[in-house]
Design an enzyme around this catalytic site. Structure first.
Site, PDB file in Angstrom:
ATOM      1  N   CYS A  65       0.340 -70.670 -61.148  1.00 17.75           N
ATOM      2  CA  CYS A  65       0.009 -71.446 -62.339  1.00 17.75           C
ATOM      3  C   CYS A  65      -1.468 -71.271 -62.705  1.00 17.75           C
ATOM      4  O   CYS A  65      -2.331 -71.225 -61.825  1.00 17.75           O
ATOM      5  CB  CYS A  65       0.298 -72.926 -62.081  1.00 17.75           C
ATOM      6  SG  CYS A  65       0.069 -73.930 -63.556  1.00 17.75           S
ATOM      7  N   CYS A  69      -4.615 -78.348 -61.250  1.00 22.39           N
ATOM      8  CA  CYS A  69      -4.295 -79.680 -60.710  1.00 22.39           C
ATOM      9  C   CYS A  69      -4.522 -79.670 -59.191  1.00 22.39           C
ATOM     10  O   CYS A  69      -3.861 -78.925 -58.457  1.00 22.39           O
ATOM     11  CB  CYS A  69      -2.854 -80.036 -61.018  1.00 22.39           C
ATOM     12  SG  CYS A  69      -2.415 -79.817 -62.763  1.00 22.39           S
ATOM     13  N   CYS A  72      -1.784 -79.850 -56.368  1.00 25.45           N
ATOM     14  CA  CYS A  72      -0.589 -79.009 -56.502  1.00 25.45           C
ATOM     15  C   CYS A  72      -0.690 -77.714 -55.712  1.00 25.45           C
ATOM     16  O   CYS A  72      -1.661 -76.962 -55.825  1.00 25.45           O
ATOM     17  CB  CYS A  72      -0.349 -78.707 -57.979  1.00 25.45           C
ATOM     18  SG  CYS A  72       1.127 -77.701 -58.250  1.00 25.45           S
ATOM     19  N   CYS A 109      17.028 -81.532 -62.316  1.00 33.54           N
ATOM     20  CA  CYS A 109      15.687 -81.449 -62.882  1.00 33.54           C
ATOM     21  C   CYS A 109      15.238 -79.992 -62.852  1.00 33.54           C
ATOM     22  O   CYS A 109      15.067 -79.405 -61.785  1.00 33.54           O
ATOM     23  CB  CYS A 109      14.716 -82.314 -62.076  1.00 33.54           C
ATOM     24  SG  CYS A 109      15.280 -84.026 -61.903  1.00 33.54           S
ATOM     25  N   CYS A 142      17.233 -82.937 -66.880  1.00 30.38           N
ATOM     26  CA  CYS A 142      15.848 -83.277 -67.204  1.00 30.38           C
ATOM     27  C   CYS A 142      15.017 -81.983 -67.088  1.00 30.38           C
ATOM     28  O   CYS A 142      15.170 -81.229 -66.124  1.00 30.38           O
ATOM     29  CB  CYS A 142      15.308 -84.327 -66.234  1.00 30.38           C
ATOM     30  SG  CYS A 142      13.605 -84.824 -66.586  1.00 30.38           S
ATOM     31  N   CYS A 202      10.701 -89.299 -68.692  1.00 29.08           N
ATOM     32  CA  CYS A 202      10.518 -89.463 -67.250  1.00 29.08           C
ATOM     33  C   CYS A 202       9.047 -89.193 -66.969  1.00 29.08           C
ATOM     34  O   CYS A 202       8.572 -88.088 -67.220  1.00 29.08           O
ATOM     35  CB  CYS A 202      11.406 -88.479 -66.495  1.00 29.08           C
ATOM     36  SG  CYS A 202      11.156 -88.474 -64.703  1.00 29.08           S
ATOM     37  N   ARG A 272      11.845 -94.157 -59.019  1.00 27.23           N
ATOM     38  CA  ARG A 272      12.317 -93.091 -58.139  1.00 27.23           C
ATOM     39  C   ARG A 272      11.302 -92.812 -57.032  1.00 27.23           C
ATOM     40  O   ARG A 272      10.118 -92.607 -57.316  1.00 27.23           O
ATOM     41  CB  ARG A 272      12.537 -91.805 -58.939  1.00 27.23           C
ATOM     42  CG  ARG A 272      13.186 -90.684 -58.148  1.00 27.23           C
ATOM     43  CD  ARG A 272      13.336 -89.432 -58.996  1.00 27.23           C
ATOM     44  NE  ARG A 272      13.923 -89.729 -60.296  1.00 27.23           N
ATOM     45  CZ  ARG A 272      13.917 -88.900 -61.329  1.00 27.23           C
ATOM     46  NH1 ARG A 272      13.362 -87.719 -61.218  1.00 27.23           N
ATOM     47  NH2 ARG A 272      14.460 -89.249 -62.474  1.00 27.23           N
TER      48      ARG A 272
HETATM   49  S1  SF4 Z   1       1.120 -79.587 -61.529  1.00 31.93           S
HETATM   50 FE1  SF4 Z   1       0.928 -77.520 -60.569  1.00 31.93          FE
HETATM   51  S2  SF4 Z   1       2.427 -76.189 -61.638  1.00 31.93           S
HETATM   52 FE2  SF4 Z   1       2.088 -78.072 -62.915  1.00 31.93          FE
HETATM   53  S3  SF4 Z   1       0.416 -77.539 -64.370  1.00 31.93           S
HETATM   54 FE3  SF4 Z   1      -0.570 -78.491 -62.602  1.00 31.93          FE
HETATM   55  S4  SF4 Z   1      -1.126 -76.731 -61.239  1.00 31.93           S
HETATM   56 FE4  SF4 Z   1       0.448 -75.989 -62.709  1.00 31.93          FE
END
Ligand code: SF4
Length: 406
Positions: A65, A69, A72, A109, A142, A202, A272
């Site tokens: 990605c 974040c 993550c 999901c 979802c 959600c 959840r």
């Molecule tokens: S949560 Fe993870 S996969 Fe989703 S946008 Fe952020 S870095 Fe990317």
């Protein structure tokens, strides 16, 4: 205890507590914990009986990605040794979904890493949803693809999506500490786009990122204001190879208090238990079922959960039952609001919140160092109790040759 009597009475009436009352739930002691669970349990049973909704995750596209974040394992620069693959073909995704439905999941999901979908990605997911609904028309789908552009929510709705997931994750005040490539406002915007297109919203949170009690209360009240129909509560899974790998700030008792606070603020909303259930609640998972009415079955996006059969056994042993495909999840008055909004093609959120979010903050959360408090609260574990042995990277199911866990 006056606080719990008040919260129970309000919850049974579907009323939202004050911010001070929500904070007080997080400040209760371990001696009071079973009373807190019992009070939240009364509210849960009022609106959801003893039903447990099962949801099943299919990771359509894993890793790589461009977003940052911090929680993550799929983030830009992540060194977590997770599965990495590009879009599953519709028949591959449908096969994975079938395993979850056969295991008792009512909702599938469909999740893809990335900032947001291209129009070609919407086409791919449209074909995938068709393949899943061909096999089982009753399954709820979802979709979680990140930040939506104009008209993408409408296209997903027309293609048969029932819901869209996009988590707020933490408070507006601390959002900049956990991600810099998009904003809290971006996330709110996508939740509102989805809801405005008639998709069930959600949206949830991640606890354990070093946030304060005030932050937790802020995000939970924001989710209520946004009109989220389901609130996934993730407990940070500190993945090796992410900035927050050393952050173990949760105990089972803290997790139960957080779940109870979320329940009291969202008495008639699906709550959840999401990523981190096995890692942080551990042997206390069944108590969580007395508060939340929904869990994920089997594995998460990039980490492994306990065996699907163990989830089913836990539900049965604790005296709960799996919610059937023909049963409504939300209480009638909440479903009426959602249906009216869909019929009007408009937003079902509280008027005060309605104005108009990258990906949904996946259920495999791993927080930025800046967001972490200097020291854990008294009675909380802190970094001296790392339990990294409990984090297992997913090596089966979607994107592998091995059977999924369901
Ligand atoms: S949560 Fe993870 S996969 Fe989703 S946008 Fe952020 S870095 Fe990317």
């Amino acid at each position: 205890m006056d606080l719990l009597d008040t919260l129970t009475a309000k919850g049974l009436r579907g009323e939202v507590p004050t911010r001070e009352e929500a904070l007080a739930v997080l400040a209760t002691t371990d001696d009071e914990l079973l009373d807190v669970v019992a009070a939240a349990g009364k509210v849960r049973r009022r609106w959801f009986g003893r039903r447990v909704k099962l949801n099943y995750l299919v990771n359509l596209k894993s890793g790589l990605c461009p977003e940052d974040c911090s929680y993550c394992s799929q983030r830009l620069g992540s060194k977590a040794e997770i599965l990495k693959y590009t879009w599953l073909k519709p028949d591959q995704a449908a096969e994975a979904a079938r395993a979850g439905v056969a295991g008792g999941a009512k909702r599938v999901c469909l999740v893809a890493s990335g900032r947001g979908p291209t129009d070609r990605d919407i086409d791919r997911v449209t074909d995938t949803m068709a393949a899943i609904k061909d096999a089982d028309p009753a399954v709820e789908i979802c979709v979680c693809l990140g930040l939506l552009s104009d008209n993408q929510a409408e296209r997903l709705k027309a293609a048969g999506a029932d819901a869209y997931n996009h988590n707020l994750n933490t408070s507006e005040g601390t959002y900049g500490d956990i991600a810099t490539t998009h904003t809290y406002a971006d996330r709110v915007d996508t939740v509102q786009k989805a809801h405005g297109a008639g998709l069930s919203a959600c949206s949830g949170l991640i606890a354990g990122m070093g946030e304060s009690d005030e932050d937790l209360v802020d995000v939970v009240f924001a989710l209520r204001e946004l009109g989220s129909d389901s609130v996934p509560v993730n407990f940070l899974i500190p993945f090796e190879g992410t900035p927050l790998a050393q952050e173990w700030n949760l105990t089972p008792q803290r997790c139960l208090r957080i779940l109870a606070m979320v329940r009291f603020v969202n008495p008639d909303t699906e709550v959840r238990i999401a990523g981190g259930r096995e890692v942080h609640l551990r042997s206390m998972q069944p108590l969580g079922l007395h508060i939340a009415n929904s869990i994920f079955l089997g594995d998460y996006l990039t980490s492994e959960g306990q065996a699907g059969q163990a989830d089913l056994d836990m539900i049965k042993d604790a005296g709960f039952e799996v919610e059937g495909a023909g049963e409504a999840t939300l209480p009638r008055h909440r479903a009426d609001v959602a249906e009216a909004a869909q019929a009007a093609g408009g937003c079902g959120t509280a008027a005060s919140a309605c104005g108009s979010g990258p990906c949904g903050g996946h259920a495999n959360a791993a927080p930025a160092p800046e967001a972490v408090a200097d020291a854990p609260p008294a009675g909380e574990p802190g970094n001296d109790e790392l339990r990294s042995d409990l984090v297992k990277v997913r090596r089966r199911g979607a994107g592998t040759e091995l059977a999924p866990n369901a």
